[in-house]
Design a protein around this motif. Structure first.
Motif, short mmCIF file in Angstrom:
data_model
loop_
_atom_site.label_atom_id
_atom_site.label_comp_id
_atom_site.label_asym_id
_atom_site.label_seq_id
_atom_site.Cartn_x
_atom_site.Cartn_y
_atom_site.Cartn_z
N PRO A 86 38.38 57.42 -22.01
CA PRO A 86 38.00 56.04 -22.26
C PRO A 86 37.68 55.32 -20.96
O PRO A 86 38.44 55.42 -19.99
CB PRO A 86 39.23 55.43 -22.93
N ILE A 87 36.56 54.62 -20.90
CA ILE A 87 36.18 53.95 -19.64
C ILE A 87 35.88 52.47 -19.80
O ILE A 87 35.56 51.79 -18.82
CB ILE A 87 34.98 54.65 -18.96
N GLU A 88 35.97 51.98 -21.02
CA GLU A 88 35.74 50.55 -21.20
C GLU A 88 36.55 50.05 -22.38
O GLU A 88 36.59 50.69 -23.43
CB GLU A 88 34.26 50.27 -21.49
N TYR A 89 37.20 48.93 -22.18
CA TYR A 89 37.84 48.25 -23.30
C TYR A 89 37.36 46.80 -23.24
O TYR A 89 37.63 46.10 -22.26
CB TYR A 89 39.36 48.34 -23.19
N THR A 90 36.59 46.40 -24.23
CA THR A 90 36.06 45.03 -24.24
C THR A 90 36.49 44.30 -25.50
O THR A 90 36.38 44.82 -26.61
CB THR A 90 34.51 45.03 -24.14
#
Ligand code: 16G
Length: 244
Positions: free
Chosen positions: A222-226
């Motif tokens: 996982p590389i983004e949590y928005t």
């Protein structure tokens, strides 16, 4: 569709390049509403790629609401509604989505920096409590209208200079070869708190769409949590569904 330049400067898979090229032609008005696209076979020949690849790109354009596939007749450019649309079934960035519809996007950065992760962020991004995360909070507008408020967190090694985010985070990731290829989104309805309402220029308590996206690299990392809030009066999320 010029044979020599459709893939000019292209990155990513072939179908993605073709998708982007065609969406640029639609966004710029070179392909006009109701104009018919060449057939899959013709596009495949001009572009020098397989029909399977062309079909995939055309399917994505339909998913994104840019074209309409009329059975037996072919694909036609859709005229854009007053409300803005974004596909729920295509992994696309805010900037890309507006650009391919010929809308100028702008962002106001509210916060950008490297921080210690919260428990939620370290769980979502799989980073240890001592690793830094990049946080970028932005108010995002289309043609000057505030449309969305996005709170993004990425591992620090993926976005080491959050303060340098100009317009698009995904564009930076693409340049670094770390663009996500898959994402999980959760859509909920929520009411604007007074601080969110002020930024989005709506009344406190207005209904908003809240979408949490966790995006992944092909490796599964996982590389983004928005966490984003979207104004439902200007923005629709659309998805095409089928039995097959
Ligand atoms: C979209 C994504 C958001 C992502 C952003 C990147 C949804 C619901 N959210 O708004 O998760 O961070 O695009 O946009 O679609 P950018 O490349 O323009 O910064």
């Amino acid at each position: 569709l010029e044979p020599q330049n459709w893939y000019a400067g292209g990155r990513g898979s072939r179908y993605r390049q073709l998708f982007r090229h065609l969406s640029d032609l639609i966004g710029s008005g070179d392909l006009r509403p109701d104009e018919q696209l060449p057939s899959e076979r013709e596009i495949a020949e001009i572009a020098g790629i397989s029909r399977v690849t062309v079909r995939k790109a055309i399917g994505e354009l339909a998913n994104a609401g840019l074209i309409e596939q009329r059975r037996g007749a072919g694909s036609f450019v859709r005229s854009q509604p007053d409300r803005h649309e974004q596909s729920l079934s295509t992994l696309i960035s805010f900037t890309e989505n507006l650009e391919m519809r010929g809308i100028t996007s702008s962002s106001k950065v509210l916060l950008a920096g490297l921080f210690q992760p919260t428990t939620q962020e370290s769980t979502a991004l799989g980073v240890g409590p001592n690793q830094q995360i990049a946080r970028v909070n932005r108010l995002r507008s289309g043609d000057g209208t505030p449309m969305a408020l996005e709170y993004s967190a990425l591992p620090g090694d993926i976005l080491p200079h959050p303060d340098k985010v100009g317009t698009s985070i995904y564009e930076i990731l693409r340049q670094n070869g770390t663009a996500p290829t898959r994402a999980l989104q959760r859509v909920t309805a929520t009411n604007a708190t007074s601080s969110v309402a002020d930024l989005l220029e709506v009344e406190t308590g207005t209904a908003l769409l809240q979408i949490k996206r966790t995006a992944y690299l092909p490796s599964g990392r996982p590389i983004e949590y928005t966490n984003g809030y979207y104004r439902p009066d200007v923005y629709d999320f659309v998805s095409e569904i089928g039995l097959d």
